[in-house]
Design an enzyme around this catalytic site. Structure first.
Site, PDB file in Angstrom:
ATOM      1  N   GLY A 121       0.781  -1.234   0.000  1.00  0.00           N
ATOM      2  CA  GLY A 121       0.000   0.000   0.000  1.00  0.00           C
ATOM      3  C   GLY A 121       0.810   1.280   0.000  1.00  0.00           C
ATOM      4  O   GLY A 121       0.349   2.301   0.520  1.00  0.00           O
TER       5      GLY A 121
ATOM      6  N   HIS B 184       1.056   0.846 -12.984  1.00  0.00           N
ATOM      7  CA  HIS B 184       1.886  -0.320 -13.297  1.00  0.00           C
ATOM      8  C   HIS B 184       3.327   0.150 -13.437  1.00  0.00           C
ATOM      9  O   HIS B 184       3.578   1.179 -14.062  1.00  0.00           O
ATOM     10  CB  HIS B 184       1.406  -0.987 -14.589  1.00  0.00           C
ATOM     11  CG  HIS B 184       2.175  -2.219 -14.935  1.00  0.00           C
ATOM     12  ND1 HIS B 184       1.999  -3.419 -14.266  1.00  0.00           N
ATOM     13  CD2 HIS B 184       3.158  -2.432 -15.837  1.00  0.00           C
ATOM     14  CE1 HIS B 184       2.820  -4.322 -14.770  1.00  0.00           C
ATOM     15  NE2 HIS B 184       3.545  -3.747 -15.723  1.00  0.00           N
TER      16      HIS B 184
ATOM     17  N   ASP C  31      -3.322  -4.519 -17.332  1.00  0.00           N
ATOM     18  CA  ASP C  31      -2.246  -3.540 -17.520  1.00  0.00           C
ATOM     19  C   ASP C  31      -2.295  -2.906 -18.906  1.00  0.00           C
ATOM     20  O   ASP C  31      -1.265  -2.725 -19.576  1.00  0.00           O
ATOM     21  CB  ASP C  31      -0.866  -4.174 -17.256  1.00  0.00           C
ATOM     22  CG  ASP C  31      -0.725  -4.651 -15.812  1.00  0.00           C
ATOM     23  OD1 ASP C  31      -1.314  -4.016 -14.916  1.00  0.00           O
ATOM     24  OD2 ASP C  31      -0.044  -5.665 -15.587  1.00  0.00           O
TER      25      ASP C  31
ATOM     26  N   GLU D  48       6.308   6.394  -9.125  1.00  0.00           N
ATOM     27  CA  GLU D  48       4.899   6.019  -8.934  1.00  0.00           C
ATOM     28  C   GLU D  48       4.227   6.950  -7.931  1.00  0.00           C
ATOM     29  O   GLU D  48       3.108   7.416  -8.139  1.00  0.00           O
ATOM     30  CB  GLU D  48       4.796   4.564  -8.439  1.00  0.00           C
ATOM     31  CG  GLU D  48       5.303   3.542  -9.436  1.00  0.00           C
ATOM     32  CD  GLU D  48       5.004   2.114  -8.993  1.00  0.00           C
ATOM     33  OE1 GLU D  48       3.870   1.828  -8.585  1.00  0.00           O
ATOM     34  OE2 GLU D  48       5.925   1.272  -9.044  1.00  0.00           O
TER      35      GLU D  48
HETATM   36  C1  GAR Z   1       3.388  -1.116  -7.366  1.00  0.00           C
HETATM   37  O1  GAR Z   1       4.711  -1.102  -7.854  1.00  0.00           O
HETATM   38  C2  GAR Z   1       2.404  -1.121  -8.513  1.00  0.00           C
HETATM   39  O2  GAR Z   1       2.829  -0.361  -9.607  1.00  0.00           O
HETATM   40  C3  GAR Z   1       2.338  -2.597  -8.847  1.00  0.00           C
HETATM   41  O3  GAR Z   1       2.323  -3.227  -7.590  1.00  0.00           O
HETATM   42  C4  GAR Z   1       3.076  -2.443  -6.660  1.00  0.00           C
HETATM   43  C5  GAR Z   1       2.240  -2.233  -5.429  1.00  0.00           C
HETATM   44  O4  GAR Z   1       2.997  -1.576  -4.449  1.00  0.00           O
HETATM   45  N1  GAR Z   1       1.195  -2.914  -9.636  1.00  0.00           N
HETATM   46  C6  GAR Z   1       1.205  -3.812 -10.634  1.00  0.00           C
HETATM   47  O5  GAR Z   1       2.183  -4.478 -10.907  1.00  0.00           O
HETATM   48  C7  GAR Z   1      -0.087  -3.925 -11.408  1.00  0.00           C
HETATM   49  N2  GAR Z   1       0.070  -4.826 -12.497  1.00  0.00           N
HETATM   50  P1  GAR Z   1       2.274  -0.787  -3.280  1.00  0.00           P
HETATM   51  O6  GAR Z   1       1.314  -1.781  -2.623  1.00  0.00           O
HETATM   52  O7  GAR Z   1       3.396  -0.409  -2.351  1.00  0.00           O
HETATM   53  O8  GAR Z   1       1.564   0.396  -3.885  1.00  0.00           O
END
Ligand code: GAR
Length: 216
Positions: free
Chosen positions: A13, A111, A147, A176
């Site tokens: 999260g 992503h 995605d 991000e």
């Molecule tokens: C993030 O890097 C997000 O971009 C990725 O999961 C991670 C979640 O981290 N999402 C994907 O790969 C979607 N296909 P977080 O829980 O710390 O935000």
């Protein structure tokens, strides 16, 4: 009126936390109405609760392949909180085409690659194996394909010869956390316009920046 947002998570999260922080600003056009997790053990849940955000857990495991059954419960939770917009933040469950279509134009995902390159699992490993010199992160509208969907915002980082998936991920995650709140700001303030497969930004100026790798 601020737009009411649900953030859907499955794990850490950190993007959720970036969105929650951004939404604390009085002039931010959205408020985080609820954080929903499909896993009771998602560390992000505690983080959300510590910020005073309502949390809901809808375990997806018991639904197995019954994705529509899970989504019926999810939709009820979204209705209960009068949610207008959804942000997926590491939400690792696929949606039915019906759910994706119902929320089209109102649901964002992030992503960690420069889509359409390297969708799916292990995007950093995919990027390193492909030998790209630039990678990054993408915020996009959700469509039935994983995605994929109209791109709202991207940020890029350089890739070094000695990068590992872990070092690259550490660089990309900082991007991000910058672009997701900005993309939500644009959506919530009505500045995004869908034009077929493309998303246009009303009133944006070309930034004119360049990023070249390798440097010398
Ligand atoms: C993030 O890097 C997000 O971009 C990725 O999961 C991670 C979640 O981290 N999402 C994907 O790969 C979607 N296909 P977080 O829980 O710390 O935000």
């Amino acid at each position: 009126m601020k737009r009411r947002v649900a953030i859907l998570i499955s794990g850490r999260g950190s993007n959720m936390a970036a969105l929650i922080d951004a939404a604390k600003a009085p002039d931010f056009p959205a408020e985080i109405a609820v954080v929903i997790s499909n896993r009771a053990d998602a560390p992000g849940l505690e983080r959300a609760a510590a910020s005073g955000i309502a949390t809901v857990v809808i375990p997806s495991k018991p639904f197995g392949k019954d994705r529509a059954g899970f989504e019926a419960v999810l939709q009820q939770a979204l209705d209960d909180k009068q949610v207008e917009l959804i942000c997926l933040g590491g939400f690792m469950r696929l949606f039915t085409a019906d759910f994706a279509r119902r929320w089209y134009g109102r649901m964002l995902n992030i992503h960690p690659s420069l889509l359409p390159c390297f969708p799916g699992l292990d995007p950093h490993g995919q990027a390193l194996r492909a030998g790209v010199k630039l990678s990054g992160a993408t915020v996009h509208f959700v469509i039935p394909e994983t995605d994929a969907g109209p791109i709202v915002m991207q940020g890029a980082v350089t890739v070094a010869d000695d990068d590992t998936p872990e070092t690259l991920a550490a660089r990309v995650i900082t991007i991000e956390h910058r672009i997701y709140p900005e993309a939500l700001r644009l959506l919530a303030s009505g500045r995004l316009e869908l034009d077929g497969d493309r998303c246009k930004t009303l009133g944006s100026a070309a930034s004119g920046g360049t990023l070249i790798a390798p440097g010398n």
